[in-house]
Scaffold this motif. Structure first.
Motif, PDB file in Angstrom:
ATOM      1  N   SER A   4       0.892  -1.294  -0.046  1.00 43.00           N
ATOM      2  CA  SER A   4       0.015  -0.031  -0.092  1.00 43.00           C
ATOM      3  C   SER A   4       0.946   1.259  -0.050  1.00 43.00           C
ATOM      4  O   SER A   4       1.645   1.330   0.762  1.00 43.00           O
ATOM      5  CB  SER A   4      -0.847   0.036   1.252  1.00 43.00           C
ATOM      6  N   GLN A  42       0.202   4.124   1.232  1.00 43.40           N
ATOM      7  CA  GLN A  42      -0.145   4.684   2.461  1.00 43.40           C
ATOM      8  C   GLN A  42       0.683   4.350   3.538  1.00 43.40           C
ATOM      9  O   GLN A  42       0.628   4.978   4.515  1.00 43.40           O
ATOM     10  CB  GLN A  42      -1.615   4.707   2.639  1.00 43.40           C
ATOM     11  N   ASP A  72      -6.470  -2.640  -2.243  1.00 43.79           N
ATOM     12  CA  ASP A  72      -5.544  -2.087  -1.200  1.00 43.79           C
ATOM     13  C   ASP A  72      -5.825  -2.611   0.092  1.00 43.79           C
ATOM     14  O   ASP A  72      -7.010  -2.180   0.654  1.00 43.79           O
ATOM     15  CB  ASP A  72      -5.380  -0.550  -1.312  1.00 43.79           C
ATOM     16  N   THR A 115      -6.441   0.145   2.743  1.00 46.42           N
ATOM     17  CA  THR A 115      -7.653   0.865   2.759  1.00 46.42           C
ATOM     18  C   THR A 115      -8.932   0.067   3.061  1.00 46.42           C
ATOM     19  O   THR A 115      -9.943   0.581   3.794  1.00 46.42           O
ATOM     20  CB  THR A 115      -8.037   1.292   1.087  1.00 46.42           C
TER      21      THR A 115
END
Ligand code: AMP
Ligand code: GLY
Length: 421
Positions: free
Chosen positions: A23, A25, A304, A307
């Motif tokens: 990911s 993030q 993802d 998420t």
């Protein structure tokens, strides 16, 4: 970028870590405690999964943004509750929902109350009453300790003597401690078993690709029960029609029931199902990802993971994309000879770099630069491919490239699934 802790230290946690790393993030991932074989993918911190105070303190001191609590015991003990109190959002249920795995008496009574199909059963908190019930109970009888018992709290007894011995060992001899103070005695069901893991935020539930575990230690489903010797996904017995039935009669009724009981379930809810001649029934619920189911399910996840996990926490799963590839996956567990009984450990392993990306390490520790075996289940060697046959061939070809003293593994993972296709 978010800094994350993943609580736990087995092959399942390694699979979660590897997927989270994809990911954009995700910043630093700390594994508490992780294991030596995960050190390239996560920063392993020597805090035990059950050390809830230690986990909370670490999260606070390191400004952790999100915690993934993977194993059953800390979830049942309230690790998520403790982290949330300190402002750390979590993937995983609170203790009042983790009870769906933590107490079989609770989960059986929930299913009865809400009409969710499961084996007929009686519950007992008194040894004499259980023994007397067994005088006339149908055989085989399935005797289950109420609480967590490392997957060993289930006895399938063919005779009254064996069933009574199981009751005595759980209730009188306290083989599983407090977990055996209450027991469930249930009807024996037959049919193929299917594991279905799901993501849920308490309202919406999205099943993951189905899988099949291989619980016995030896080929041909012989030998002792283990934590799981290999998995394949998807499970060929789990057709689209059966999936639709399960959604309607089991999955949605379960999360609605938990909500109605004031115990909304968030995280990964695992349905252990048996496809009986009377339709799919629940064998067990787990409040977490399965091990080694996760090692075949997450490699097929195209969306993802971070998420999705956050969507379960914040209640936005209905608006979140969750897609799985239509490929197949296989995982072969390489264990220490003797597992699940006694085994030796501390042997050096050679995992060639060309197969390392496909290896989820369950039981290993680092000694300098050398990786040593350090558990019963040591490695989960996986592959994905267009079909199950190719995935199995590839996984086994990777197994053959890995060596350590005392290694043993089943040669027939996926065989029954291939026959069913
Ligand atoms: P568990 O530890 O609850 O996963 O149970 C271990 C295994 O026991 C399951 O995977 C099933 O194969 C078997 N089992 C549990 N309950 C029943 C049942 N009511 N009928 C037949 N087999 C069962
Ligand atoms: N593989 C079964 C479990 O995780 O409980």
């Amino acid at each position: 970028m978010k800094n994350i802790i993943v609580v736990g230290g087995g092959g399942r946690e390694h699979a979660v870590v590897k997927k989270l790393k994809q990911s954009p993030q995700v910043g630093v991932i700390y594994a508490l405690p992780g294991n030596g074989g995960m050190a390239e993918d996560a920063e392993c911190v020597n805090i035990a999964a059950m050390d809830i105070d230690g986990i909370v303190k670490f999260a606070y001191e390191n400004k952790i943004d999100y915690a993934v609590v993977t194993p059953d015991d800390p979830l049942v003990l309230g690790a998520v509750d403790a982290l949330e109190v300190h402002g750390v959002p979590c993937f995983g249920p609170r203790a009042n929902a983790a009870v769906i795995e933590g107490s079989k008496v609770f989960s059986k009574n929930l299913m009865k109350k809400y009409g969710i199909p499961t084996a007929r059963y009686e519950t007992f908190d008194d040894e004499a009453a259980a023994l007397s019930y067994l005088e006339t109970a149908p055989l085989p009888a399935v005797v289950k300790a109420d609480g967590l018992a490392l997957g060993k709290g289930v006895v399938i007894a063919e005779t009254r003597e064996d069933a009574k011995a199981a009751v005595v060992s759980m209730m009188r001899d306290k083989k599983f401690g407090k977990s055996g103070e209450h027991i469930v005695i249930e009807e024996f069901l037959t049919g193929p078993e299917v594991s279905v893991l799901s993501f849920t935020d308490g309202e919406t539930l999205i099943p993951m690709v189905s899988s099949m575990d291989h619980k016995r230690a030896l080929d041909g489903d012989k030998g002792l029960n283990t934590g799981g010797m290999g998995t394949i996904a998807p499970n060929p017995y789990y057709t689209k029609e059966i999936a639709a039935t399960c959604m309607e009669t089991i999955f949605l009724p379960t999360i609605r029931a938990m909500k109605a009981e004031g115990r909304p379930f968030k995280g990964c809810l695992y349905f252990g199902l048996m496809l009986t001649p009377d339709g799919p029934k629940v064998i067990e619920y787990n409040c977490r990802f399965g091990d080694p189911e996760t090692q075949v399910v997450l490699p097929l996840l195209e969306s993802d993971l971070f998420t999705i996990m956050q969507a379960t926490t914040f209640g936005t799963l209905a608006q979140t994309e969750v897609t799985f590839s239509d490929k197949a996956a296989a995982c072969v567990i390489m264990a220490s000879e003797g597992y699940p009984a006694s085994y030796e450990k501390g042997f050096p392993m050679d995992i060639p770099t060309e197969v390392a990306p496909w290896v989820y390490v369950a039981g290993a520790k680092k000694d300098g630069d050398v990786l040593l075996t350090n558990g019963g289940r040591v490695l989960g060697v996986t592959a994905t491919a267009d079909d199950l046959k190719s995935a199995l061939a590839l996984a086994y070809s990777r197994v053959e490239k890995i060596s350590f003293a005392n290694a043993f593994y089943r040669k027939d993972i996926g065989k029954r699934a291939l026959e069913a296709l």
